[in-house]
Design a protein around this motif. Structure first.
Motif, short mmCIF file in Angstrom:
data_model
loop_
_atom_site.label_atom_id
_atom_site.label_comp_id
_atom_site.label_asym_id
_atom_site.label_seq_id
_atom_site.Cartn_x
_atom_site.Cartn_y
_atom_site.Cartn_z
N GLY A 11 -23.51 -25.75 -7.19
CA GLY A 11 -24.76 -25.58 -6.67
C GLY A 11 -24.67 -24.30 -5.64
O GLY A 11 -25.65 -23.54 -5.51
N THR A 12 -23.52 -23.71 -5.32
CA THR A 12 -23.44 -22.64 -4.51
C THR A 12 -22.47 -21.55 -4.78
O THR A 12 -22.44 -20.28 -4.59
N GLY A 35 -28.38 -21.38 -6.85
CA GLY A 35 -28.83 -22.85 -7.64
C GLY A 35 -30.13 -22.77 -8.08
O GLY A 35 -30.32 -23.81 -8.77
N ASP A 36 -30.86 -22.06 -8.03
CA ASP A 36 -32.32 -22.05 -8.60
C ASP A 36 -32.40 -21.88 -10.34
O ASP A 36 -32.55 -22.96 -10.69
N CYS A 67 -19.53 -29.64 -14.43
CA CYS A 67 -21.14 -29.48 -13.97
C CYS A 67 -21.31 -30.65 -13.09
O CYS A 67 -21.01 -31.60 -13.47
N PRO A 80 -28.37 -31.51 -12.53
CA PRO A 80 -27.59 -31.78 -11.50
C PRO A 80 -28.44 -31.70 -10.36
O PRO A 80 -29.43 -30.86 -9.85
N ASN A 82 -27.67 -30.76 -7.52
CA ASN A 82 -27.22 -29.51 -6.42
C ASN A 82 -27.98 -28.24 -7.21
O ASN A 82 -27.66 -27.24 -6.66
N ILE A 83 -28.57 -28.31 -8.41
CA ILE A 83 -29.14 -27.16 -9.11
C ILE A 83 -30.53 -27.49 -9.33
O ILE A 83 -30.91 -27.97 -10.57
#
Ligand SMILES: [Zn+2]
Length: 292
Positions: A11-12, A35-36, A67, A80, A82-83
Protein backbone atom coordinates in the motif's frame (compact mmCIF):
# COMPACT_ATOMS: atom_id res chain seq x y z
CA UNK A 1 18.81 -21.88 -14.04
CA UNK A 2 15.42 -20.65 -12.90
CA UNK A 3 15.30 -16.95 -12.12
CA UNK A 4 12.15 -15.31 -10.79
CA UNK A 5 10.97 -11.80 -11.38
CA UNK A 6 9.72 -11.17 -7.84
CA UNK A 7 7.09 -8.48 -7.29
CA UNK A 8 5.95 -7.29 -3.86
CA UNK A 9 2.97 -4.97 -4.08
CA UNK A 10 2.16 -2.91 -1.00
CA UNK A 11 0.00 0.00 0.00
CA UNK A 12 2.92 2.36 0.56
CA UNK A 13 5.69 0.86 -1.58
CA UNK A 14 6.43 -1.59 -4.34
CA UNK A 15 9.54 -3.70 -4.51
CA UNK A 16 10.64 -5.66 -7.58
CA UNK A 17 13.67 -7.91 -7.89
CA UNK A 18 15.34 -10.79 -9.66
CA UNK A 19 15.85 -13.82 -7.41
CA UNK A 20 17.63 -17.03 -8.36
CA UNK A 21 16.63 -20.61 -7.53
CA UNK A 22 18.80 -20.55 -4.39
CA UNK A 23 17.05 -17.44 -3.05
CA UNK A 24 19.78 -14.91 -3.83
CA UNK A 25 18.37 -11.46 -4.55
CA UNK A 26 20.38 -10.41 -7.63
CA UNK A 27 18.64 -7.15 -8.48
CA UNK A 28 16.23 -5.09 -6.40
CA UNK A 29 14.47 -1.78 -6.86
CA UNK A 30 11.77 -0.18 -4.76
CA UNK A 31 9.49 2.78 -5.09
CA UNK A 32 6.99 4.56 -2.88
CA UNK A 33 3.36 4.58 -3.99
CA UNK A 34 0.26 6.30 -2.72
CA UNK A 35 -1.88 3.25 -3.33
CA UNK A 36 -4.47 4.98 -5.52
CA UNK A 37 -3.70 3.69 -9.01
CA UNK A 38 -0.45 1.76 -8.71
CA UNK A 39 -0.26 0.07 -12.13
CA UNK A 40 1.66 2.77 -14.10
CA UNK A 41 4.32 3.06 -11.40
CA UNK A 42 4.51 -0.69 -10.85
CA UNK A 43 4.86 -1.55 -14.54
CA UNK A 44 7.56 1.11 -14.96
CA UNK A 45 9.43 -0.33 -11.95
CA UNK A 46 9.22 -3.82 -13.46
CA UNK A 47 10.59 -2.50 -16.76
CA UNK A 48 13.49 -0.88 -14.91
CA UNK A 49 14.38 -4.14 -13.12
CA UNK A 50 14.13 -6.15 -16.35
CA UNK A 51 16.42 -3.63 -18.08
CA UNK A 52 19.00 -3.83 -15.25
CA UNK A 53 18.81 -7.62 -15.47
CA UNK A 54 19.32 -7.61 -19.24
CA UNK A 55 22.39 -5.43 -18.78
CA UNK A 56 23.87 -8.04 -16.44
CA UNK A 57 22.72 -11.06 -18.42
CA UNK A 58 20.09 -12.02 -15.82
CA UNK A 59 16.92 -13.09 -17.62
CA UNK A 60 13.90 -14.22 -15.56
CA UNK A 61 12.03 -17.37 -16.49
CA UNK A 62 8.93 -16.81 -14.36
CA UNK A 63 7.14 -14.14 -12.39
CA UNK A 64 5.81 -14.39 -8.84
CA UNK A 65 3.97 -11.65 -7.00
CA UNK A 66 2.73 -11.07 -3.47
CA UNK A 67 -0.16 -8.65 -3.01
CA UNK A 68 -2.41 -7.69 -0.14
CA UNK A 69 -5.76 -9.43 0.08
CA UNK A 70 -8.52 -10.19 -0.33
CA UNK A 71 -8.18 -11.66 -3.80
CA UNK A 72 -9.72 -14.31 -5.99
CA UNK A 73 -7.78 -17.53 -5.88
CA UNK A 74 -4.62 -17.20 -7.96
CA UNK A 75 -4.94 -13.43 -8.15
CA UNK A 76 -7.30 -13.48 -11.12
CA UNK A 77 -8.62 -10.32 -9.52
CA UNK A 78 -7.32 -8.55 -6.42
CA UNK A 79 -9.10 -6.12 -4.07
CA UNK A 80 -6.42 -5.18 -1.52
CA UNK A 81 -7.73 -3.30 1.52
CA UNK A 82 -4.56 -1.19 1.40
CA UNK A 83 -4.87 -0.19 -2.29
CA UNK A 84 -8.18 1.65 -2.70
CA UNK A 85 -7.58 2.15 -6.43
CA UNK A 86 -7.70 -1.60 -7.13
CA UNK A 87 -11.11 -3.20 -6.87
CA UNK A 88 -11.29 -6.53 -8.69
CA UNK A 89 -8.13 -5.52 -10.55
CA UNK A 90 -7.07 -8.29 -13.00
CA UNK A 91 -3.52 -8.53 -11.61
CA UNK A 92 -2.58 -11.98 -12.90
CA UNK A 93 -3.51 -11.15 -16.51
CA UNK A 94 -1.94 -7.68 -16.45
CA UNK A 95 1.36 -8.96 -15.03
CA UNK A 96 1.47 -11.93 -17.42
CA UNK A 97 0.77 -9.72 -20.43
CA UNK A 98 3.29 -7.11 -19.37
CA UNK A 99 6.14 -9.48 -18.55
CA UNK A 100 5.35 -12.25 -21.06
CA UNK A 101 6.33 -14.70 -18.30
CA UNK A 102 4.42 -17.53 -16.62
CA UNK A 103 2.95 -15.57 -13.71
CA UNK A 104 1.72 -16.70 -10.30
CA UNK A 105 0.06 -14.42 -7.76
CA UNK A 106 -0.39 -15.03 -4.05
CA UNK A 107 -1.52 -13.13 -1.00
CA UNK A 108 1.58 -11.38 0.34
CA UNK A 109 1.42 -13.04 3.76
CA UNK A 110 0.99 -16.46 2.17
CA UNK A 111 3.97 -15.66 -0.04
CA UNK A 112 5.96 -14.79 3.06
CA UNK A 113 4.94 -18.13 4.59
CA UNK A 114 6.42 -19.89 1.57
CA UNK A 115 9.61 -17.83 1.79
CA UNK A 116 10.06 -18.47 5.52
CA UNK A 117 9.53 -22.20 4.94
CA UNK A 118 12.04 -22.18 2.10
CA UNK A 119 14.94 -20.22 3.59
CA UNK A 120 13.76 -18.52 6.78
CA UNK A 121 12.78 -19.24 10.38
CA UNK A 122 10.44 -22.11 9.37
CA UNK A 123 12.92 -23.84 7.02
CA UNK A 124 12.29 -27.58 7.08
CA UNK A 125 9.07 -27.24 9.12
CA UNK A 126 5.90 -28.91 7.89
CA UNK A 127 3.35 -27.18 10.15
CA UNK A 128 3.50 -23.48 10.96
CA UNK A 129 1.77 -20.13 10.87
CA UNK A 130 3.56 -17.15 9.34
CA UNK A 131 2.29 -13.68 10.21
CA UNK A 132 3.03 -10.14 9.20
CA UNK A 133 2.37 -7.46 11.82
CA UNK A 134 2.98 -4.22 9.99
CA UNK A 135 0.65 -1.42 8.82
CA UNK A 136 -1.87 -4.28 8.53
CA UNK A 137 -1.88 -7.82 9.89
CA UNK A 138 -1.79 -10.85 7.56
CA UNK A 139 -0.97 -14.51 7.73
CA UNK A 140 -0.46 -17.77 5.93
CA UNK A 141 -0.60 -21.36 7.18
CA UNK A 142 1.47 -24.34 6.07
CA UNK A 143 -0.09 -27.60 7.27
CA UNK A 144 1.25 -31.06 6.49
CA UNK A 145 3.79 -29.29 4.28
CA UNK A 146 1.14 -27.58 2.17
CA UNK A 147 0.23 -23.92 1.98
CA UNK A 148 -3.48 -23.68 2.82
CA UNK A 149 -5.75 -21.85 0.38
CA UNK A 150 -9.38 -22.43 1.41
CA UNK A 151 -12.60 -22.02 -0.54
CA UNK A 152 -11.78 -18.56 -1.90
CA UNK A 153 -7.98 -18.72 -1.58
CA UNK A 154 -7.90 -16.51 1.49
CA UNK A 155 -6.98 -19.05 4.19
CA UNK A 156 -4.75 -17.66 6.93
CA UNK A 157 -6.31 -14.19 7.24
CA UNK A 158 -5.47 -14.07 10.95
CA UNK A 159 -5.78 -10.28 11.02
CA UNK A 160 -9.54 -10.70 11.25
CA UNK A 161 -9.69 -13.09 14.17
CA UNK A 162 -11.56 -11.29 16.96
CA UNK A 163 -9.18 -10.88 19.91
CA UNK A 164 -11.11 -8.19 21.83
CA UNK A 165 -14.88 -8.82 22.04
CA UNK A 166 -16.75 -5.65 20.96
CA UNK A 167 -13.40 -3.91 20.46
CA UNK A 168 -12.40 -1.29 17.91
CA UNK A 169 -14.26 -1.11 14.62
CA UNK A 170 -12.37 -2.92 11.84
CA UNK A 171 -12.22 -2.06 8.12
CA UNK A 172 -13.82 -5.46 7.44
CA UNK A 173 -16.99 -4.44 9.28
CA UNK A 174 -16.43 -6.46 12.46
CA UNK A 175 -15.13 -5.29 15.83
CA UNK A 176 -12.06 -6.19 17.83
CA UNK A 177 -10.19 -7.91 15.00
CA UNK A 178 -6.46 -8.33 15.55
CA UNK A 179 -5.86 -5.87 12.71
CA UNK A 180 -8.10 -3.27 14.36
CA UNK A 181 -6.23 -3.61 17.67
CA UNK A 182 -2.62 -4.46 16.83
CA UNK A 183 -1.72 -3.16 13.34
CA UNK A 184 0.62 -0.21 12.97
CA UNK A 185 -2.28 1.87 11.69
CA UNK A 186 -4.42 0.99 14.72
CA UNK A 187 -1.60 1.57 17.21
CA UNK A 188 -1.06 5.03 15.70
CA UNK A 189 -4.79 5.76 15.95
CA UNK A 190 -4.91 4.63 19.60
CA UNK A 191 -1.72 6.34 20.81
CA UNK A 192 -1.62 9.36 18.49
CA UNK A 193 1.99 8.52 17.55
CA UNK A 194 3.70 6.16 15.11
CA UNK A 195 3.92 2.53 16.23
CA UNK A 196 7.70 2.89 16.57
CA UNK A 197 7.07 5.35 19.43
CA UNK A 198 4.53 3.15 21.23
CA UNK A 199 4.88 3.05 25.04
CA UNK A 200 5.90 -0.18 26.77
CA UNK A 201 2.34 -0.95 27.85
CA UNK A 202 1.16 -0.82 24.23
CA UNK A 203 4.02 -3.07 23.08
CA UNK A 204 3.00 -5.60 25.71
CA UNK A 205 -0.69 -5.33 24.78
CA UNK A 206 0.02 -5.86 21.08
CA UNK A 207 2.24 -8.84 21.91
CA UNK A 208 -0.50 -10.31 24.09
CA UNK A 209 -3.15 -9.91 21.38
CA UNK A 210 -0.93 -11.42 18.69
CA UNK A 211 -0.17 -14.30 21.08
CA UNK A 212 -3.92 -14.77 21.62
CA UNK A 213 -4.51 -15.13 17.87
CA UNK A 214 -1.54 -17.48 17.49
CA UNK A 215 -2.83 -19.67 20.34
CA UNK A 216 -6.27 -19.98 18.73
CA UNK A 217 -4.82 -20.96 15.36
CA UNK A 218 -2.28 -23.31 16.95
CA UNK A 219 -5.02 -25.15 18.83
CA UNK A 220 -7.37 -25.45 15.85
CA UNK A 221 -4.72 -26.57 13.38
CA UNK A 222 -2.25 -28.39 15.67
CA UNK A 223 0.61 -26.02 14.83
CA UNK A 224 3.77 -25.99 16.96
CA UNK A 225 5.30 -22.86 15.44
CA UNK A 226 4.47 -19.28 14.47
CA UNK A 227 7.01 -17.03 12.73
CA UNK A 228 6.29 -13.32 12.82
CA UNK A 229 7.49 -10.69 10.35
CA UNK A 230 6.56 -7.07 9.82
CA UNK A 231 7.96 -3.73 10.89
CA UNK A 232 5.75 -3.42 13.98
CA UNK A 233 6.55 -6.83 15.47
CA UNK A 234 10.24 -6.79 14.59
CA UNK A 235 10.55 -3.14 15.64
CA UNK A 236 9.05 -3.94 19.06
CA UNK A 237 11.46 -6.85 19.44
CA UNK A 238 11.96 -8.91 22.61
CA UNK A 239 9.23 -7.36 24.84
CA UNK A 240 6.66 -8.06 22.10
CA UNK A 241 7.76 -11.67 21.62
CA UNK A 242 7.91 -12.31 25.38
CA UNK A 243 4.35 -11.01 25.86
CA UNK A 244 3.11 -13.06 22.91
CA UNK A 245 4.76 -16.24 24.19
CA UNK A 246 3.27 -15.69 27.67
CA UNK A 247 -0.23 -15.43 26.20
CA UNK A 248 0.30 -18.54 24.05
CA UNK A 249 1.50 -20.47 27.13
CA UNK A 250 -1.52 -19.21 29.11
CA UNK A 251 -4.12 -20.17 26.49
CA UNK A 252 -2.74 -23.16 24.58
CA UNK A 253 -3.11 -25.72 27.38
CA UNK A 254 -4.49 -28.76 25.64
CA UNK A 255 -1.70 -31.30 25.49
CA UNK A 256 -0.87 -31.23 21.78
CA UNK A 257 -0.74 -27.42 21.66
CA UNK A 258 1.44 -26.96 24.75
CA UNK A 259 4.85 -25.64 23.85
CA UNK A 260 3.68 -23.84 20.70
CA UNK A 261 6.41 -21.34 20.00
CA UNK A 262 6.53 -17.88 18.47
CA UNK A 263 9.72 -16.57 16.92
CA UNK A 264 10.83 -13.70 14.67
CA UNK A 265 10.86 -14.31 10.93
CA UNK A 266 14.30 -15.10 9.55
CA UNK A 267 14.46 -13.34 6.20
CA UNK A 268 14.24 -9.74 7.43
CA UNK A 269 14.00 -7.16 4.69
CA UNK A 270 14.43 -9.85 2.02
CA UNK A 271 11.25 -11.64 3.15
CA UNK A 272 8.77 -10.05 0.74
CA UNK A 273 10.96 -10.54 -2.36
CA UNK A 274 12.03 -14.07 -1.45
CA UNK A 275 8.40 -14.86 -0.68
CA UNK A 276 7.28 -13.54 -4.06
CA UNK A 277 10.05 -15.54 -5.72
CA UNK A 278 8.97 -18.65 -3.81
CA UNK A 279 5.46 -18.25 -5.24
CA UNK A 280 6.89 -18.64 -8.74
CA UNK A 281 9.77 -21.05 -8.00
CA UNK A 282 8.12 -23.45 -5.55
CA UNK A 283 7.78 -26.33 -8.05
CA UNK A 284 11.58 -26.34 -8.32
CA UNK A 285 12.55 -25.73 -4.70
CA UNK A 286 11.85 -27.58 -1.44
CA UNK A 287 9.33 -30.44 -1.42
CA UNK A 288 7.02 -28.66 1.00
CA UNK A 289 6.53 -25.94 -1.59
CA UNK A 290 5.41 -28.20 -4.42
CA UNK A 291 1.81 -28.46 -3.24
CA UNK A 292 -0.56 -25.87 -4.64
ZN1 LIG B 1 -11.59 -7.28 10.60
Amino acid sequence: MAIALAVDIGGTKHEVGLVDHAGHVLVREREATNGDLPWPGLSALIDRVLAIGRGEGIIPTCCGAGCGGPMERGGTTVTPLNIPGWRRFPLQRRLAEHTQLPTTIENDAKALALGEGWLGAAAGEQDYLAMVVSTGVGGGVVLDGRLLHGASGNAGHVGHIVVVPDGRRCSCGSRGCLEAEASGTSIAAITGAPAAAAPAAMVERVGTLVGRAVALVAIVLDLPLAVIAGSVALGFGAPFFTAAQCEIDRLARIEFARGATIRPAGLGADGPLIGAAAVALRPTTSPQMTAR
